[in-house]
Design an enzyme around this catalytic site. Structure first.
Site, PDB file in Angstrom:
ATOM      1  N   HIS A 101     -84.296  37.560  44.098  1.00 14.36           N
ATOM      2  CA  HIS A 101     -84.566  36.214  44.626  1.00 14.36           C
ATOM      3  C   HIS A 101     -86.016  36.108  45.076  1.00 14.36           C
ATOM      4  O   HIS A 101     -86.626  37.101  45.463  1.00 14.36           O
ATOM      5  CB  HIS A 101     -83.646  35.887  45.806  1.00 14.36           C
ATOM      6  CG  HIS A 101     -83.726  36.903  46.921  1.00 14.36           C
ATOM      7  ND1 HIS A 101     -83.052  38.109  46.878  1.00 14.36           N
ATOM      8  CD2 HIS A 101     -84.423  36.907  48.088  1.00 14.36           C
ATOM      9  CE1 HIS A 101     -83.330  38.796  47.975  1.00 14.36           C
ATOM     10  NE2 HIS A 101     -84.162  38.101  48.721  1.00 14.36           N
ATOM     11  N   HIS A 103     -88.551  34.059  47.785  1.00 12.99           N
ATOM     12  CA  HIS A 103     -88.640  33.247  48.998  1.00 12.99           C
ATOM     13  C   HIS A 103     -89.758  32.234  48.766  1.00 12.99           C
ATOM     14  O   HIS A 103     -90.891  32.626  48.450  1.00 12.99           O
ATOM     15  CB  HIS A 103     -89.036  34.102  50.200  1.00 12.99           C
ATOM     16  CG  HIS A 103     -88.071  35.202  50.541  1.00 12.99           C
ATOM     17  ND1 HIS A 103     -87.215  35.125  51.613  1.00 12.99           N
ATOM     18  CD2 HIS A 103     -87.833  36.402  49.951  1.00 12.99           C
ATOM     19  CE1 HIS A 103     -86.491  36.236  51.669  1.00 12.99           C
ATOM     20  NE2 HIS A 103     -86.857  37.023  50.676  1.00 12.99           N
TER      21      HIS A 103
HETATM   22  P1  AMP Z   1     -84.679  39.929  51.254  1.00 11.48           P
HETATM   23  O1  AMP Z   1     -85.016  40.701  52.503  1.00 11.48           O
HETATM   24  O2  AMP Z   1     -85.859  39.607  50.420  1.00 11.48           O
HETATM   25  O3  AMP Z   1     -83.574  40.617  50.495  1.00 11.48           O
HETATM   26  O4  AMP Z   1     -84.137  38.530  51.760  1.00 11.48           O
HETATM   27  C1  AMP Z   1     -82.788  38.251  51.970  1.00 11.48           C
HETATM   28  C2  AMP Z   1     -82.737  36.911  52.656  1.00 11.48           C
HETATM   29  O5  AMP Z   1     -81.441  36.376  52.463  1.00 11.48           O
HETATM   30  C3  AMP Z   1     -82.965  36.962  54.173  1.00 11.48           C
HETATM   31  O6  AMP Z   1     -84.128  36.179  54.486  1.00 11.48           O
HETATM   32  C4  AMP Z   1     -81.684  36.371  54.772  1.00 11.48           C
HETATM   33  O7  AMP Z   1     -81.950  35.536  55.868  1.00 11.48           O
HETATM   34  C5  AMP Z   1     -81.123  35.585  53.587  1.00 11.48           C
HETATM   35  N1  AMP Z   1     -79.665  35.419  53.582  1.00 11.48           N
HETATM   36  C6  AMP Z   1     -78.731  36.385  53.646  1.00 11.48           C
HETATM   37  N2  AMP Z   1     -77.497  35.839  53.552  1.00 11.48           N
HETATM   38  C7  AMP Z   1     -77.666  34.517  53.385  1.00 11.48           C
HETATM   39  C8  AMP Z   1     -76.788  33.403  53.208  1.00 11.48           C
HETATM   40  N3  AMP Z   1     -75.459  33.568  53.190  1.00 11.48           N
HETATM   41  N4  AMP Z   1     -77.311  32.165  53.072  1.00 11.48           N
HETATM   42  C9  AMP Z   1     -78.660  31.995  53.096  1.00 11.48           C
HETATM   43  N5  AMP Z   1     -79.539  32.997  53.247  1.00 11.48           N
HETATM   44  C10 AMP Z   1     -79.058  34.232  53.400  1.00 11.48           C
END
Ligand code: AMP
Ligand code: ZN
Length: 143
Positions: A101, A103
């Site tokens: 993903h 950001h």
């Molecule tokens: P990363 O550290 O790049 O893997 O980012 C994962 C992101 O996913 C974090 O910023 C979390 O806040 C976000 N996240 C995890 N679960 C959910 C969810 N159910 N809905 C929206 N965001 C989420």
């Protein structure tokens, strides 16, 4: 983490709710639950891929176009002056959810939402050229 217990796959299948911002055949985007700033959006391929190394060829343009549209929308309605597209691969780089993903993070002048890395230096141009040569060969070998 496999497709079966992947939280983002569950969101894609509609088993867990999300605040959707964009969707097309290949891509879903929704607000991050813990935003760096309001409007912080996650953009992901619908087909499970753990990291960028696993991305199916041909999906990149859809992802990039989604980020382009979302970045514009953040400027239009979320008060963003600029935005960063950040993507973490593997735990050492800060990846917590093992479904690829991006950001998309809205930014304003002086907000310090993301602090910059400290620019470093190579010992000399020869060291830099040697590393570039190794990378070039490795990239050419990869598919
Ligand atoms: P990363 O550290 O790049 O893997 O980012 C994962 C992101 O996913 C974090 O910023 C979390 O806040 C976000 N996240 C995890 N679960 C959910 C969810 N159910 N809905 C929206 N965001 C989420
Ligand atoms: Zn997944």
């Amino acid at each position: 983490m496999t497709v079966d217990n992947c939280i983002f796959c569950k969101i894609i299948k509609g088993e867990i709710p999300c605040a959707k911002v964009y969707e097309d055949q290949d891509v879903l985007a929704f607000l991050d639950l813990n935003p760096a700033a309001p409007g912080h959006t996650l953009v992901l391929p619908k087909k499970h891929a753990a990291t960028l190394l696993d991305l199916e060829p041909g999906t990149g343009d859809s992802l990039l176009q989604a980020m382009r549209k979302i970045g514009g929308a953040l400027r239009d309605v979320a008060g963003a002056e600029g935005f960063n597209c950040v993507q973490n691969n593997f735990a050492s780089a800060g990846q917590e959810v093992m479904h690829l993903h991006w950001h998309v993070i809205p930014r304003r002048e002086g907000d310090l939402v993301i602090t910059a890395w400290r620019p470093g230096k190579y010992a000399d141009m020869a060291q830099m050229a040697q590393l570039a040569g190794q990378l070039l060969a490795a990239v050419e070998k990869s598919g």
